[in-house]
Design an enzyme around this catalytic site. Structure first.
Site, PDB file in Angstrom:
ATOM      1  N   HIS A  50     -41.367  31.049  29.301  1.00 25.90           N
ATOM      2  CA  HIS A  50     -40.029  30.749  28.801  1.00 25.90           C
ATOM      3  C   HIS A  50     -39.386  29.681  29.663  1.00 25.90           C
ATOM      4  CE1 HIS A  50     -36.065  31.246  27.121  1.00 25.90           C
ATOM      5  NE2 HIS A  50     -36.701  31.795  26.100  1.00 25.90           N
ATOM      6  N   ASP A  56     -41.397  36.817  21.243  1.00 30.72           N
ATOM      7  CA  ASP A  56     -42.332  36.669  20.131  1.00 30.72           C
ATOM      8  C   ASP A  56     -43.591  37.513  20.274  1.00 30.72           C
ATOM      9  OD1 ASP A  56     -40.999  34.673  18.497  1.00 30.72           O
ATOM     10  OD2 ASP A  56     -41.209  33.390  20.242  1.00 30.72           O
TER      11      ASP A  56
HETATM   12  C1  LIG Z   1     -41.845  28.589  25.972  1.00 28.87           C
HETATM   13  C2  LIG Z   1     -42.450  27.322  26.549  1.00 28.87           C
HETATM   14  C3  LIG Z   1     -42.464  26.255  25.438  1.00 28.87           C
HETATM   15  C4  LIG Z   1     -41.592  26.831  27.708  1.00 28.87           C
HETATM   16  O1  LIG Z   1     -42.046  25.591  28.033  1.00 28.87           O
HETATM   17  P1  LIG Z   1     -41.646  24.769  29.348  1.00 28.87           P
HETATM   18  O2  LIG Z   1     -40.464  25.339  30.013  1.00 28.87           O
HETATM   19  O3  LIG Z   1     -41.570  23.347  28.913  1.00 28.87           O
HETATM   20  O4  LIG Z   1     -42.866  24.998  30.298  1.00 28.87           O
HETATM   21  P2  LIG Z   1     -44.206  24.146  30.285  1.00 28.87           P
HETATM   22  O5  LIG Z   1     -44.813  24.121  28.920  1.00 28.87           O
HETATM   23  O6  LIG Z   1     -43.911  22.825  30.923  1.00 28.87           O
HETATM   24  O7  LIG Z   1     -45.088  25.050  31.222  1.00 28.87           O
HETATM   25  C5  LIG Z   1     -44.981  25.074  32.659  1.00 28.87           C
HETATM   26  C6  LIG Z   1     -46.344  25.507  33.213  1.00 28.87           C
HETATM   27  O8  LIG Z   1     -46.637  26.843  32.773  1.00 28.87           O
HETATM   28  C7  LIG Z   1     -47.790  26.858  31.938  1.00 28.87           C
HETATM   29  N1  LIG Z   1     -47.481  27.693  30.762  1.00 28.87           N
HETATM   30  C8  LIG Z   1     -46.299  27.826  30.164  1.00 28.87           C
HETATM   31  N2  LIG Z   1     -46.402  28.665  29.121  1.00 28.87           N
HETATM   32  C9  LIG Z   1     -47.690  29.034  29.088  1.00 28.87           C
HETATM   33  C10 LIG Z   1     -48.401  29.886  28.232  1.00 28.87           C
HETATM   34  N3  LIG Z   1     -47.803  30.483  27.203  1.00 28.87           N
HETATM   35  N4  LIG Z   1     -49.713  30.070  28.461  1.00 28.87           N
HETATM   36  C11 LIG Z   1     -50.343  29.453  29.505  1.00 28.87           C
HETATM   37  N5  LIG Z   1     -49.697  28.640  30.354  1.00 28.87           N
HETATM   38  C12 LIG Z   1     -48.393  28.425  30.131  1.00 28.87           C
HETATM   39  C13 LIG Z   1     -47.987  25.410  31.475  1.00 28.87           C
HETATM   40  O9  LIG Z   1     -49.321  25.139  31.140  1.00 28.87           O
HETATM   41  C14 LIG Z   1     -47.510  24.659  32.687  1.00 28.87           C
HETATM   42  O10 LIG Z   1     -48.513  24.710  33.675  1.00 28.87           O
HETATM   43  P3  LIG Z   1     -48.792  23.433  34.617  1.00 28.87           P
HETATM   44  O11 LIG Z   1     -47.511  23.247  35.386  1.00 28.87           O
HETATM   45  O12 LIG Z   1     -49.961  23.862  35.416  1.00 28.87           O
HETATM   46  O13 LIG Z   1     -49.067  22.288  33.680  1.00 28.87           O
HETATM   47  C15 LIG Z   1     -43.875  27.573  27.044  1.00 28.87           C
HETATM   48  O14 LIG Z   1     -43.874  28.633  27.989  1.00 28.87           O
HETATM   49  C16 LIG Z   1     -44.847  27.866  25.919  1.00 28.87           C
HETATM   50  O15 LIG Z   1     -45.368  26.924  25.316  1.00 28.87           O
HETATM   51  N6  LIG Z   1     -45.091  29.167  25.577  1.00 28.87           N
HETATM   52  C17 LIG Z   1     -45.941  29.517  24.473  1.00 28.87           C
HETATM   53  C18 LIG Z   1     -45.184  29.381  23.160  1.00 28.87           C
HETATM   54  C19 LIG Z   1     -44.165  30.478  22.990  1.00 28.87           C
HETATM   55  O16 LIG Z   1     -44.459  31.660  23.182  1.00 28.87           O
HETATM   56  N7  LIG Z   1     -42.975  30.078  22.564  1.00 28.87           N
HETATM   57  C20 LIG Z   1     -41.889  31.014  22.285  1.00 28.87           C
HETATM   58  C21 LIG Z   1     -40.792  30.868  23.277  1.00 28.87           C
HETATM   59  S1  LIG Z   1     -39.588  32.148  23.068  1.00 28.87           S
END
Ligand SMILES: CC(C)(COP(=O)(O)OP(=O)(O)OC[C@H]1O[C@@H](n2cnc3c(N)ncnc32)[C@H](O)[C@@H]1OP(=O)(O)O)[C@@H](O)C(=O)NCCC(=O)NCCS
Length: 372
Positions: free
Chosen positions: A257, A308
Site C-alpha cells: 500500500h 483487496d
Molecule cells: C498498492 C501499490 C500500487 C503501491 O504502490 P507504490 O506505493 O507505488 O509502491 P511500489 O510499487 O513503488 O513498490 C515499492 C516496493 O515494494 C515492492 N512491492 C510493492 N507491492 C508489492 C507487491 N504487491 N508484491 C511484491 N512486491 C511489491 C515493489 O516491487 C517495490 O520494490 P523495489 O523497491 O524493490 O522495486 C503496490 O503495493 C502494488 O502494486 N500492490 C499490488 C496491487 C494491489 O494490491 N493494489 C491494491 C491497493 S489497495
C-alpha cells in the site's frame, strides 16, 4: 523543480471526509473498526455526505430517496444490448452506463448545490442497479427491479440473483461496502476531484473515477487476487507459486500500500468474513491458501495484505462472478467520490500541477521536404 514520483507524500488538498493517520483509517473521525462492526452502508453514505451520522428520520429519508431512485432508465438497459456483451468487462460497462445516465438527467449540467446533491442520490442509488442488470443481461436473464423494503446491501444481492439473500450474505456485503466507501485521496478519488475542479459535471467526475478504479494497481486488484488463487489451485502449490513470483520480482496482488506501513486496517475484517464464508460453503481451501500466501509475503517482503486480498475469497464465496468484484468496489466507493466532489465544488480551485520537461532542447521547424 522537485519531482515527486507518483506524488508520494504530497498533500494536495484539505478534506474533512476521511483520514489515514498512523495506519488508522477514520471516516469523519469514526474509526473504521467501529464502523465495520456496527454501521449500515446507508449510515456511511449519510456520514460521508453530511459529516455526521444520521438520526432515525434522516436515515429513513435517505433510504427512501435511494430506493425511489434505484430504477434505471430503459435507455440504459437497451444500451447494454448494443454492447459486444460477452467481451465487455463489467467495469467498462459501468463506466459507459454512468456516462450515459448523464445524458438522461435534465439536471446533469445544473451546478447548484441542491442539484448536485440530487445527482449524488441518483448515482448512488443507480450504481448497484447497473452492475446487477449488466450481470444478468449478459447471461440472457431479465434485469430485476429493486425492492423498496430491502437494505442497500440486500437489494444489491436481490437484483443480482432474484432471491432474497441469507442474512450472512447481507452482513458480508454490508461490511464490504462500509470498508470500501472512502479512503482519503486515493487514485480514483483524486481523479474525480481533478475532473470536477475544472467545474465539469458530477457524471464526468464519476465516469473518470470509475476509469481510475478499474486498473489492477487500484480496485482491479481484487479480481486479480481471485485469478491468482485459481491459478494456484491447491494449498501445496502456494509455496512454489508465490516464491517463484517473488524471485521473478513480480507483484503479488492484494499486498502493499502507498500509505499504510504496518497493515491495512480493513483487511482483518474481511479475513474473518472469508474464514466464516469459506467454511460455510465447504471451500475452506480458499481461506487456507490466502493465509499461507499472507505468511510468505509478509515474511519475505514485509508487505501486509490490503483490502483487496481477502475480499476476493469473500465475494467468491457469495457466488459472485469474479469480474464483478471491482464493480462492487465502485458501488461502495461512489459514496466517497460523491462526498469529495461535493467538497471540491464547495471550495474549488483548479488542480493543475507541473511536469519537469525532459525532452529535447529548442529546435527549429524543418519543412517536411527537408526532413530525413
Ligand atoms: C498498492 C501499490 C500500487 C503501491 O504502490 P507504490 O506505493 O507505488 O509502491 P511500489 O510499487 O513503488 O513498490 C515499492 C516496493 O515494494 C515492492 N512491492 C510493492 N507491492 C508489492 C507487491 N504487491 N508484491 C511484491 N512486491 C511489491 C515493489 O516491487 C517495490 O520494490 P523495489 O523497491 O524493490 O522495486 C503496490 O503495493 C502494488 O502494486 N500492490 C499490488 C496491487 C494491489 O494490491 N493494489 C491494491 C491497493 S489497495
Amino acid at each position: 523543480m522537485t519531482v515527486t514520483r507518483g506524488l508520494e507524500g504530497v498533500v494536495a488538498t484539505t478534506s474533512s471526509i476521511s483520514s489515514i493517520i498512523d495506519d488508522t483509517l477514520t471516516y469523519v473521525g469514526y474509526n473504521i473498526d467501529d464502523l465495520a462492526e456496527n454501521a449500515s452502508f446507508e449510515e456511511i453514505i449519510y456520514l460521508l455526505w453530511h459529516l455526521k451520522l444520521p438520526n432515525v428520520e434522516e436515515l429513513a429519508e435517505l433510504k427512501n430517496q435511494l430506493s425511489e431512485n434505484a430504477e434505471l432508465p430503459q435507455e440504459v438497459l437497451n444500451h447494454f444490448k448494443t454492447y459486444p456483451i460477452q467481451k465487455v468487462h463489467p467495469m467498462a460497462a459501468l463506466r459507459s452506463a454512468v456516462s450515459l445516465l448523464g445524458l438522461y438527467d435534465d439536471e446533469a449540467d445544473v451546478m447548484e448545490e441542491d442539484a448536485n446533491y440530487r445527482k449524488a442520490i441518483r448515482l448512488q442509488a443507480k450504481m448497484p442497479s447497473i452492475v446487477a442488470a449488466f450481470a444478468r443481461v449478459r447471461k440472457g436473464l431479465e434485469p430485476i427491479a429493486p425492492k423498496k423494503d430491502l437494505s442497500f446491501a440486500a437489494n444489491f444481492l436481490y437484483m443480482l440473483t432474484g432471491k432474497e439473500p441469507e442474512p450472512i450474505a447481507v452482513e458480508a456485503i454490508n461490511k464490504a461496502l462500509v470498508l470500501h466507501a472512502d479512503h482519503e485521496l486515493n487514485a480514483s478519488t483524486f481523479t474525480a476531484r481533478v475532473c470536477v475542479a475544472t467545474l465539469s459535471d458530477v457524471y464526468s467526475g464519476i465516469t473518470s473515477a470509475i476509469g481510475a478504479l478499474k486498473g489492477p494497481l487500484h480496485g482491479g486488484a481484487n479480481e486479480a487476487v481471485m485469478k491468482m488463487l485459481k491459478e494456484i489451485g491447491t494449498l501445496e502449490n502456494v509455496e512454489p507459486y508465490i516464491r517463484g513470483k517473488l524471485e521473478r520480482k513480480e507483484k503479488i496482488m492484494g499486498f502493499g500500500h502507498r500509505v499504510y506501513r504496518n497493515g491495512d486496517p480493513r483487511a482483518k475484517h474481511l479475513k474473518v468474513m472469508s474464514q466464516k464464508l469459506t467454511e460455510l460453503t465447504g471451500e475452506p481451501h480458499w481461506y487456507d491458501m490466502s493465509v499461507k500466501i499472507e505468511s510468505i509475503v509478509t515474511g519475505e517482503k514485509k508487505l501486509p495484505p490490503n483490502v483487496d486480498f481477502y475480499s476476493a475469497s469473500v465475494y467468491h464465496s457469495l457466488g459472485i462472478d469474479h469480474d464483478l468484484m471491482t464493480p462492487i468496489f465502485a458501488v461502495s466507493r461512489v459514496s466517497g467520490w460523491l462526498a469529495h466532489i461535493l467538497e471540491q465544488y464547495a471550495n474549488n480551485r483548479l488542480i493543475r500541477p507541473r511536469a519537469e520537461y525532459t525532452g529535447p532542447g529548442m529546435q527549429k521547424y524543418v519543412p517536411i521536404e527537408h526532413r530525413d
